[in-house]
Design a protein around this motif. Structure first.
Motif, PDB file in Angstrom:
ATOM      1  N   GLU A   1       0.832  -1.197   0.000  1.00  0.00           N
ATOM      2  CA  GLU A   1       0.000   0.000   0.000  1.00  0.00           C
ATOM      3  C   GLU A   1       0.870   1.252   0.000  1.00  0.00           C
ATOM      4  O   GLU A   1       0.558   2.229  -0.685  1.00  0.00           O
ATOM      5  CB  GLU A   1      -0.936   0.009   1.202  1.00  0.00           C
TER       6      GLU A   1
ATOM      7  N   LYS B   1      -2.008  -1.970  -5.419  1.00  0.00           N
ATOM      8  CA  LYS B   1      -3.136  -2.698  -4.843  1.00  0.00           C
ATOM      9  C   LYS B   1      -2.841  -4.184  -4.971  1.00  0.00           C
ATOM     10  O   LYS B   1      -2.418  -4.653  -6.022  1.00  0.00           O
ATOM     11  CB  LYS B   1      -4.441  -2.360  -5.562  1.00  0.00           C
TER      12      LYS B   1
ATOM     13  N   THR C   1      -4.294  -8.211  -3.882  1.00  0.00           N
ATOM     14  CA  THR C   1      -5.435  -8.995  -3.429  1.00  0.00           C
ATOM     15  C   THR C   1      -5.019  -9.897  -2.260  1.00  0.00           C
ATOM     16  O   THR C   1      -3.830 -10.186  -2.085  1.00  0.00           O
ATOM     17  CB  THR C   1      -5.980  -9.878  -4.566  1.00  0.00           C
TER      18      THR C   1
END
Length: 99
Positions: free
Chosen positions: A58, A63, A65
């Motif tokens: 971050e 991004k 998962t």
């Protein structure tokens, strides 16, 4: 005469292979996980390895998962356990520079 020799060899091979697979995919990962957790506790880091990975990516602006986090955690845990400390340092430095 041949079945007397072949059957025990097959049984020993099956037991040996299944023992190796249990070690490689279960026990080895548990040892690695325990080692990483002990290292984090040694340095008084209260975050889990998955939290460290998530925050690190971050901060980099990427991004990621939850499935990718799991895969990265397993890879780092088994192959590069020192990466967790390096990522934690990067997170800490980023927080200090924001302040």
């Amino acid at each position: 005469m041949a079945p007397i020799i072949i059957i025990p060899i097959i049984i020993v091979a099956i037991v040996g292979l299944s023992g190796y697979l249990v070690y490689r995919f279960l026990i080895y990962d548990l040892y690695c996980k325990r080692s990483v957790n002990q290292s984090l506790q040694k340095y008084n880091i209260e975050k889990t390895p998955s939290q460290i990975i998530k925050e690190y990516y971050e901060n980099k602006g990427e991004k990621i998962t939850p499935k990718e986090i799991q895969n990265l955690e397993k890879n780092y845990r088994q192959n590069e356990p020192e990466q967790f400390l390096a990522m934690y340092d990067a997170i800490r430095d980023a927080q200090k520079s924001k302040e």
